[in-house]
Motif scaffolding. Structure first.
Motif, PDB file in Angstrom:
ATOM      1  N   ILE A 217      28.406   6.640  -0.892  1.00 18.19           N
ATOM      2  CA  ILE A 217      27.310   5.863  -0.332  1.00 18.19           C
ATOM      3  C   ILE A 217      26.307   6.820   0.295  1.00 18.19           C
ATOM      4  CG2 ILE A 217      26.660   4.261   1.507  1.00 18.19           C
ATOM      5  CD1 ILE A 217      29.269   2.773   1.021  1.00 18.19           C
ATOM      6  N   LYS A 218      25.036   6.527   0.114  1.00 18.41           N
ATOM      7  CA  LYS A 218      23.972   7.298   0.745  1.00 18.41           C
ATOM      8  C   LYS A 218      22.978   6.329   1.357  1.00 18.41           C
ATOM      9  CE  LYS A 218      24.192  11.019  -2.721  1.00 18.41           C
ATOM     10  NZ  LYS A 218      23.408  11.754  -3.750  1.00 18.41           N
TER      11      LYS A 218
ATOM     12  N   PHE B 143      21.621  -0.375   8.565  1.00 17.95           N
ATOM     13  CA  PHE B 143      21.866  -1.075   7.297  1.00 17.95           C
ATOM     14  C   PHE B 143      23.219  -0.657   6.726  1.00 17.95           C
ATOM     15  CE2 PHE B 143      17.152  -1.705   5.856  1.00 17.95           C
ATOM     16  CZ  PHE B 143      16.869  -2.277   7.083  1.00 17.95           C
ATOM     17  N   THR B 144      23.861  -1.585   6.029  1.00 14.22           N
ATOM     18  CA  THR B 144      25.123  -1.306   5.355  1.00 14.22           C
ATOM     19  C   THR B 144      25.074  -1.838   3.933  1.00 14.22           C
ATOM     20  OG1 THR B 144      26.359  -1.453   7.436  1.00 14.22           O
ATOM     21  CG2 THR B 144      27.618  -1.599   5.403  1.00 14.22           C
ATOM     22  N   ILE B 145      25.312  -0.966   2.973  1.00 15.82           N
ATOM     23  CA  ILE B 145      25.367  -1.373   1.573  1.00 15.82           C
ATOM     24  C   ILE B 145      26.818  -1.586   1.187  1.00 15.82           C
ATOM     25  CG2 ILE B 145      25.437   1.007   0.707  1.00 15.82           C
ATOM     26  CD1 ILE B 145      23.705   0.063  -1.671  1.00 15.82           C
ATOM     27  N   SER B 146      27.061  -2.611   0.380  1.00 17.20           N
ATOM     28  CA  SER B 146      28.404  -2.881  -0.101  1.00 17.20           C
ATOM     29  C   SER B 146      28.304  -3.614  -1.429  1.00 17.20           C
ATOM     30  CB  SER B 146      29.193  -3.702   0.917  1.00 17.20           C
ATOM     31  OG  SER B 146      28.590  -4.969   1.115  1.00 17.20           O
TER      32      SER B 146
ATOM     33  N   GLY C 136       0.776  -1.226   0.000  1.00 18.66           N
ATOM     34  CA  GLY C 136       0.000   0.000   0.000  1.00 18.66           C
ATOM     35  C   GLY C 136       0.808   1.276   0.000  1.00 18.66           C
ATOM     36  N   LYS C 137       2.123   1.149  -0.111  1.00 14.31           N
ATOM     37  CA  LYS C 137       2.977   2.342  -0.091  1.00 14.31           C
ATOM     38  C   LYS C 137       3.792   2.434  -1.373  1.00 14.31           C
ATOM     39  CE  LYS C 137       3.430   2.679   4.924  1.00 14.31           C
ATOM     40  NZ  LYS C 137       4.393   2.848   6.056  1.00 14.31           N
ATOM     41  N   GLU C 138       4.331   3.613  -1.612  1.00 11.68           N
ATOM     42  CA  GLU C 138       5.181   3.811  -2.773  1.00 11.68           C
ATOM     43  C   GLU C 138       6.570   3.237  -2.522  1.00 11.68           C
ATOM     44  OE1 GLU C 138       3.176   7.919  -4.537  1.00 11.68           O
ATOM     45  OE2 GLU C 138       5.256   7.907  -3.850  1.00 11.68           O
ATOM     46  N   ARG C 139       7.258   2.957  -3.622  1.00  9.34           N
ATOM     47  CA  ARG C 139       8.627   2.478  -3.512  1.00  9.34           C
ATOM     48  C   ARG C 139       9.496   3.580  -2.919  1.00  9.34           C
ATOM     49  NH1 ARG C 139      10.953  -1.018  -8.405  1.00  9.34           N
ATOM     50  NH2 ARG C 139       8.895  -1.894  -7.960  1.00  9.34           N
ATOM     51  N   GLU C 140      10.342   3.220  -1.956  1.00 12.46           N
ATOM     52  CA  GLU C 140      11.174   4.219  -1.303  1.00 12.46           C
ATOM     53  C   GLU C 140      12.637   3.823  -1.337  1.00 12.46           C
ATOM     54  OE1 GLU C 140      10.249   4.762   2.815  1.00 12.46           O
ATOM     55  OE2 GLU C 140      10.809   2.716   3.373  1.00 12.46           O
ATOM     56  N   PHE C 141      13.459   4.831  -1.323  1.00 10.01           N
ATOM     57  CA  PHE C 141      14.904   4.651  -1.336  1.00 10.01           C
ATOM     58  C   PHE C 141      15.398   4.066  -0.032  1.00 10.01           C
ATOM     59  CE2 PHE C 141      19.278   5.547  -1.991  1.00 10.01           C
ATOM     60  CZ  PHE C 141      19.758   6.146  -0.828  1.00 10.01           C
ATOM     61  N   VAL C 142      16.381   3.165  -0.115  1.00 11.50           N
ATOM     62  CA  VAL C 142      17.008   2.599   1.072  1.00 11.50           C
ATOM     63  C   VAL C 142      18.487   2.993   1.135  1.00 11.50           C
ATOM     64  CG1 VAL C 142      17.645   0.485   2.288  1.00 11.50           C
ATOM     65  CG2 VAL C 142      15.410   0.660   1.162  1.00 11.50           C
ATOM     66  N   ALA C 143      19.238   2.650   0.083  1.00 14.47           N
ATOM     67  CA  ALA C 143      20.671   2.936   0.069  1.00 14.47           C
ATOM     68  C   ALA C 143      21.185   2.871  -1.361  1.00 14.47           C
ATOM     69  CB  ALA C 143      21.429   1.940   0.943  1.00 14.47           C
ATOM     70  N   THR C 144      22.294   3.564  -1.589  1.00 13.03           N
ATOM     71  CA  THR C 144      22.914   3.524  -2.902  1.00 13.03           C
ATOM     72  C   THR C 144      24.421   3.578  -2.766  1.00 13.03           C
ATOM     73  OG1 THR C 144      22.998   4.569  -5.094  1.00 13.03           O
ATOM     74  CG2 THR C 144      22.772   6.029  -3.206  1.00 13.03           C
TER      75      THR C 144
ATOM     76  N   GLN D 111      23.400  -5.435   4.168  1.00  9.11           N
ATOM     77  CA  GLN D 111      23.388  -6.016   5.501  1.00  9.11           C
ATOM     78  C   GLN D 111      22.406  -5.233   6.356  1.00  9.11           C
ATOM     79  OE1 GLN D 111      25.066  -8.767   6.795  1.00  9.11           O
ATOM     80  NE2 GLN D 111      23.784  -8.385   8.602  1.00  9.11           N
ATOM     81  N   MET D 112      21.411  -5.917   6.870  1.00 12.76           N
ATOM     82  CA  MET D 112      20.359  -5.269   7.648  1.00 12.76           C
ATOM     83  C   MET D 112      20.407  -5.803   9.071  1.00 12.76           C
ATOM     84  SD  MET D 112      17.255  -5.325   4.875  1.00 12.76           S
ATOM     85  CE  MET D 112      17.045  -7.095   4.978  1.00 12.76           C
ATOM     86  N   ASN D 113      20.702  -4.925  10.004  1.00 13.26           N
ATOM     87  CA  ASN D 113      20.760  -5.278  11.423  1.00 13.26           C
ATOM     88  C   ASN D 113      19.653  -4.564  12.195  1.00 13.26           C
ATOM     89  OD1 ASN D 113      23.128  -6.752  10.881  1.00 13.26           O
ATOM     90  ND2 ASN D 113      24.420  -4.974  11.299  1.00 13.26           N
ATOM     91  N   SER D 114      19.374  -5.061  13.370  1.00 14.04           N
ATOM     92  CA  SER D 114      18.361  -4.445  14.241  1.00 14.04           C
ATOM     93  C   SER D 114      17.067  -4.188  13.478  1.00 14.04           C
ATOM     94  CB  SER D 114      18.899  -3.128  14.822  1.00 14.04           C
ATOM     95  OG  SER D 114      20.094  -3.340  15.530  1.00 14.04           O
ATOM     96  N   LEU D 115      16.600  -5.193  12.805  1.00  8.51           N
ATOM     97  CA  LEU D 115      15.412  -5.035  11.969  1.00  8.51           C
ATOM     98  C   LEU D 115      14.184  -4.710  12.812  1.00  8.51           C
ATOM     99  CD1 LEU D 115      16.136  -7.855   9.410  1.00  8.51           C
ATOM    100  CD2 LEU D 115      15.637  -5.471   8.825  1.00  8.51           C
ATOM    101  N   LYS D 116      13.319  -3.894  12.221  1.00  8.87           N
ATOM    102  CA  LYS D 116      12.090  -3.465  12.870  1.00  8.87           C
ATOM    103  C   LYS D 116      10.895  -3.902  12.021  1.00  8.87           C
ATOM    104  CE  LYS D 116      14.414   0.778  14.403  1.00  8.87           C
ATOM    105  NZ  LYS D 116      14.369   2.274  14.367  1.00  8.87           N
TER     106      LYS D 116
END
Length: 121
Positions: free
Chosen positions: A57-58, A67-70, A41-49, A81-86
């Protein structure tokens, strides 16, 4: 270029997951890559690049510090890498490739099929 994302699953709040995205095809090009997500039900949103070289990196504010992108260009693979997920991280996660280190989905030319991450409370 074709992108194949994997690594999603059902986890509990506080757990970790690592997503992968393997690129095939015209992988000789120097693509910048990113992760986006879309919750029901939501729009696509940016996570990391991340840039081709990894020097730029953003992150979205909502994932910064968790989160850590590599990337491993020798393996044509992008990671998240996604830590402390909610529970609010629950979404389909998409990887994307383009020529801009951008937070806007329109800047990316190629998209993977998505992998579902579900975080239970």
């Amino acid at each position: 270029v074709q992108l194949q994302a994997s690594g999603g699953g059902l986890v509990q709040a506080g757990d970790s997951l690592r997503l992968s995205c393997v690129a095939s095809g015209r992988t000789s090009s120097s693509y910048d890559m990113g992760w986006f997500r879309q919750a029901p039900g939501k729009e696509r949103e940016f996570v990391a690049t991340i840039s081709w070289s990894g020097s730029r990196i953003k992150y979205a504010d909502s994932v910064k510090g968790r989160f850590t992108i590599s990337r491993d260009n020798a393996k044509n693979t992008l990671y998240l890498q996604m830590n402390s997920l909610k529970p609010e991280d629950t979404a389909v996660y998409y990887c994307a490739a383009g020529y801009s280190v951008s937070m806007g989905p329109r800047e990316y030319d190629y998209w993977g099929q998505g992998t579902l991450v579900t975080v239970s409370s």
